[in-house]
Write a protein that holds these residues in place. Structure first.
Motif, PDB file in Angstrom:
ATOM      1  N   GLY A  66       0.795  -1.220   0.000  1.00 21.82           N
ATOM      2  CA  GLY A  66       0.000   0.000   0.000  1.00 21.82           C
ATOM      3  C   GLY A  66       0.827   1.269   0.000  1.00 21.82           C
ATOM      4  O   GLY A  66       0.284   2.364  -0.040  1.00 21.82           O
ATOM      5  N   ARG A  67       2.142   1.134   0.041  1.00 18.04           N
ATOM      6  CA  ARG A  67       3.056   2.281   0.020  1.00 18.04           C
ATOM      7  C   ARG A  67       3.960   2.174  -1.193  1.00 18.04           C
ATOM      8  O   ARG A  67       4.158   1.093  -1.748  1.00 18.04           O
ATOM      9  CB  ARG A  67       3.916   2.317   1.287  1.00 18.04           C
ATOM     10  N   VAL A  68       4.530   3.296  -1.603  1.00 18.02           N
ATOM     11  CA  VAL A  68       5.392   3.335  -2.785  1.00 18.02           C
ATOM     12  C   VAL A  68       6.554   4.300  -2.568  1.00 18.02           C
ATOM     13  O   VAL A  68       6.530   5.115  -1.651  1.00 18.02           O
ATOM     14  CB  VAL A  68       4.614   3.778  -4.053  1.00 18.02           C
ATOM     15  N   LEU A  69       7.546   4.192  -3.430  1.00 15.83           N
ATOM     16  CA  LEU A  69       8.634   5.160  -3.526  1.00 15.83           C
ATOM     17  C   LEU A  69       8.873   5.452  -4.994  1.00 15.83           C
ATOM     18  O   LEU A  69       8.700   4.568  -5.848  1.00 15.83           O
ATOM     19  CB  LEU A  69       9.937   4.595  -2.937  1.00 15.83           C
ATOM     20  N   ALA A  70       9.275   6.680  -5.278  1.00  9.41           N
ATOM     21  CA  ALA A  70       9.715   7.018  -6.632  1.00  9.41           C
ATOM     22  C   ALA A  70      11.149   6.515  -6.790  1.00  9.41           C
ATOM     23  O   ALA A  70      11.852   6.284  -5.803  1.00  9.41           O
ATOM     24  CB  ALA A  70       9.652   8.527  -6.839  1.00  9.41           C
ATOM     25  N   TYR A  71      11.578   6.353  -8.031  1.00  5.18           N
ATOM     26  CA  TYR A  71      12.949   5.899  -8.287  1.00  5.18           C
ATOM     27  C   TYR A  71      13.955   6.787  -7.557  1.00  5.18           C
ATOM     28  O   TYR A  71      14.894   6.301  -6.928  1.00  5.18           O
ATOM     29  CB  TYR A  71      13.250   5.909  -9.785  1.00  5.18           C
ATOM     30  N   GLY A  72      13.739   8.088  -7.611  1.00  3.28           N
ATOM     31  CA  GLY A  72      14.638   9.023  -6.946  1.00  3.28           C
ATOM     32  C   GLY A  72      14.601   8.904  -5.427  1.00  3.28           C
ATOM     33  O   GLY A  72      15.614   9.142  -4.761  1.00  3.28           O
ATOM     34  N   ASP A  73      13.443   8.537  -4.865  1.00  5.42           N
ATOM     35  CA  ASP A  73      13.346   8.331  -3.419  1.00  5.42           C
ATOM     36  C   ASP A  73      14.255   7.193  -2.973  1.00  5.42           C
ATOM     37  O   ASP A  73      14.894   7.268  -1.929  1.00  5.42           O
ATOM     38  CB  ASP A  73      11.909   7.993  -3.001  1.00  5.42           C
ATOM     39  N   VAL A  74      14.288   6.129  -3.766  1.00  2.52           N
ATOM     40  CA  VAL A  74      15.142   4.982  -3.430  1.00  2.52           C
ATOM     41  C   VAL A  74      16.602   5.427  -3.423  1.00  2.52           C
ATOM     42  O   VAL A  74      17.346   5.140  -2.486  1.00  2.52           O
ATOM     43  CB  VAL A  74      14.921   3.805  -4.405  1.00  2.52           C
ATOM     44  N   ALA A  75      17.011   6.156  -4.462  1.00  7.00           N
ATOM     45  CA  ALA A  75      18.393   6.644  -4.530  1.00  7.00           C
ATOM     46  C   ALA A  75      18.701   7.546  -3.346  1.00  7.00           C
ATOM     47  O   ALA A  75      19.784   7.457  -2.750  1.00  7.00           O
ATOM     48  CB  ALA A  75      18.623   7.378  -5.844  1.00  7.00           C
ATOM     49  N   GLU A  76      17.749   8.395  -2.975  1.00  8.71           N
ATOM     50  CA  GLU A  76      17.955   9.297  -1.840  1.00  8.71           C
ATOM     51  C   GLU A  76      18.114   8.517  -0.538  1.00  8.71           C
ATOM     52  O   GLU A  76      18.961   8.843   0.291  1.00  8.71           O
ATOM     53  CB  GLU A  76      16.784  10.272  -1.747  1.00  8.71           C
ATOM     54  N   MET A  77      17.317   7.485  -0.355  1.00 14.84           N
ATOM     55  CA  MET A  77      17.438   6.660   0.851  1.00 14.84           C
ATOM     56  C   MET A  77      18.816   6.009   0.938  1.00 14.84           C
ATOM     57  O   MET A  77      19.361   5.842   2.030  1.00 14.84           O
ATOM     58  CB  MET A  77      16.358   5.577   0.885  1.00 14.84           C
ATOM     59  N   LEU A  78      19.344   5.635  -0.211  1.00 13.27           N
ATOM     60  CA  LEU A  78      20.655   4.989  -0.251  1.00 13.27           C
ATOM     61  C   LEU A  78      21.799   5.982  -0.176  1.00 13.27           C
ATOM     62  O   LEU A  78      22.933   5.609   0.134  1.00 13.27           O
ATOM     63  CB  LEU A  78      20.797   4.165  -1.539  1.00 13.27           C
ATOM     64  N   VAL A 130      -0.741   6.592  -8.957  1.00 12.92           N
ATOM     65  CA  VAL A 130      -0.742   6.558  -7.495  1.00 12.92           C
ATOM     66  C   VAL A 130      -0.738   7.989  -6.965  1.00 12.92           C
ATOM     67  O   VAL A 130      -0.103   8.873  -7.534  1.00 12.92           O
ATOM     68  CB  VAL A 130       0.503   5.789  -6.994  1.00 12.92           C
ATOM     69  N   ASP A 131      -1.446   8.211  -5.878  1.00 14.45           N
ATOM     70  CA  ASP A 131      -1.437   9.500  -5.200  1.00 14.45           C
ATOM     71  C   ASP A 131      -0.170   9.530  -4.333  1.00 14.45           C
ATOM     72  O   ASP A 131      -0.142   8.994  -3.216  1.00 14.45           O
ATOM     73  CB  ASP A 131      -2.691   9.649  -4.336  1.00 14.45           C
ATOM     74  N   MET A 132       0.881  10.119  -4.850  1.00 14.54           N
ATOM     75  CA  MET A 132       2.186  10.093  -4.186  1.00 14.54           C
ATOM     76  C   MET A 132       2.151  10.786  -2.826  1.00 14.54           C
ATOM     77  O   MET A 132       2.832  10.361  -1.902  1.00 14.54           O
ATOM     78  CB  MET A 132       3.259  10.721  -5.077  1.00 14.54           C
ATOM     79  N   ARG A 133       1.360  11.811  -2.697  1.00 15.99           N
ATOM     80  CA  ARG A 133       1.275  12.523  -1.423  1.00 15.99           C
ATOM     81  C   ARG A 133       0.801  11.588  -0.315  1.00 15.99           C
ATOM     82  O   ARG A 133       1.316  11.608   0.796  1.00 15.99           O
ATOM     83  CB  ARG A 133       0.357  13.731  -1.554  1.00 15.99           C
ATOM     84  N   ARG A 134      -0.148  10.748  -0.617  1.00 17.02           N
ATOM     85  CA  ARG A 134      -0.720   9.844   0.385  1.00 17.02           C
ATOM     86  C   ARG A 134      -0.009   8.498   0.472  1.00 17.02           C
ATOM     87  O   ARG A 134      -0.025   7.867   1.524  1.00 17.02           O
ATOM     88  CB  ARG A 134      -2.198   9.623   0.072  1.00 17.02           C
ATOM     89  N   ALA A 135       0.590   8.058  -0.623  1.00 14.88           N
ATOM     90  CA  ALA A 135       1.145   6.695  -0.661  1.00 14.88           C
ATOM     91  C   ALA A 135       2.650   6.604  -0.437  1.00 14.88           C
ATOM     92  O   ALA A 135       3.172   5.522  -0.182  1.00 14.88           O
ATOM     93  CB  ALA A 135       0.807   6.042  -2.010  1.00 14.88           C
ATOM     94  N   ARG A 136       3.356   7.736  -0.526  1.00 13.24           N
ATOM     95  CA  ARG A 136       4.822   7.696  -0.408  1.00 13.24           C
ATOM     96  C   ARG A 136       5.226   7.185   0.986  1.00 13.24           C
ATOM     97  O   ARG A 136       4.751   7.661   1.997  1.00 13.24           O
ATOM     98  CB  ARG A 136       5.417   9.064  -0.647  1.00 13.24           C
ATOM     99  N   TRP A 137       6.124   6.195   0.986  1.00 14.86           N
ATOM    100  CA  TRP A 137       6.628   5.605   2.225  1.00 14.86           C
ATOM    101  C   TRP A 137       7.715   6.485   2.805  1.00 14.86           C
ATOM    102  O   TRP A 137       8.596   6.955   2.079  1.00 14.86           O
ATOM    103  CB  TRP A 137       7.155   4.210   1.918  1.00 14.86           C
ATOM    104  N   ASP A 138       7.680   6.694   4.107  1.00 16.46           N
ATOM    105  CA  ASP A 138       8.676   7.550   4.752  1.00 16.46           C
ATOM    106  C   ASP A 138       9.890   6.778   5.269  1.00 16.46           C
ATOM    107  O   ASP A 138      10.773   7.357   5.901  1.00 16.46           O
ATOM    108  CB  ASP A 138       8.041   8.373   5.875  1.00 16.46           C
ATOM    109  N   GLY A 139       9.923   5.479   5.057  1.00 20.43           N
ATOM    110  CA  GLY A 139      11.067   4.676   5.463  1.00 20.43           C
ATOM    111  C   GLY A 139      10.943   4.063   6.848  1.00 20.43           C
ATOM    112  O   GLY A 139      11.766   3.256   7.240  1.00 20.43           O
ATOM    113  N   ARG A 140       9.897   4.448   7.582  1.00 21.91           N
ATOM    114  CA  ARG A 140       9.714   3.873   8.913  1.00 21.91           C
ATOM    115  C   ARG A 140       9.069   2.504   8.793  1.00 21.91           C
ATOM    116  O   ARG A 140       8.222   2.273   7.942  1.00 21.91           O
ATOM    117  CB  ARG A 140       8.839   4.771   9.773  1.00 21.91           C
ATOM    118  N   PRO A 141       9.444   1.581   9.723  1.00 21.97           N
ATOM    119  CA  PRO A 141       8.838   0.235   9.687  1.00 21.97           C
ATOM    120  C   PRO A 141       7.355   0.263   9.982  1.00 21.97           C
ATOM    121  O   PRO A 141       6.824   1.163  10.536  1.00 21.97           O
ATOM    122  CB  PRO A 141       9.586  -0.532  10.773  1.00 21.97           C
TER     123      PRO A 141
END
Length: 107
Positions: free
Chosen positions: A27-39, A96-107
């Motif tokens: 139910g959550r998502v990340l953009a390609y750039g979000d993944v790179a930013e997390m890393l 996808v509604d990125m505002r509502r679905a974007r994962w913040d990285g918390r478990p």
């Protein structure tokens, strides 16, 4: 002469990308750039390259374009997964509604 890794061998970056993708909750998502930013490494294109090459074994539909568009060529399957997982969609029902679905990285 330096030996090259076979093309299907996962390097550390690819392994790290796939690890992040596996941790995205349903139910959550990340953009390609979000993944790179997390890393803290690479960018959207590098993440996209990893996903295109090795992403079949992880929940690939949870990584998408920043505008909420599903991965190109996989729109129908991705939208099915979003509906099953209850991922918030935009009113058009195709993104996808990125505002509502974007994962913040918390478990």
């Amino acid at each position: 002469m330096a030996s090259e890794k076979p093309p299907d061998t996962l390097d550390d970056y690819a392994d790290a990308v796939l690890d992040v993708v596996e941790r995205i909750p349903p139910g959550r998502v990340l953009a390609y750039g979000d993944v790179a930013e997390m890393l803290g490494a690479g960018g959207p294109r590098q993440v996209g390259r990893v996903m295109a090459r090795y992403g079949g074994g992880v929940p690939w539909w949870r990584v998408l374009r920043a505008d909420g568009s599903p991965p190109p060529g996989h729109e129908v399957r991705a939208l099915e997964e979003y509906r099953v997982e209850g991922t918030p969609l935009r009113p058009d029902g195709r993104r996808v509604d990125m505002r509502r679905a974007r994962w913040d990285g918390r478990p």
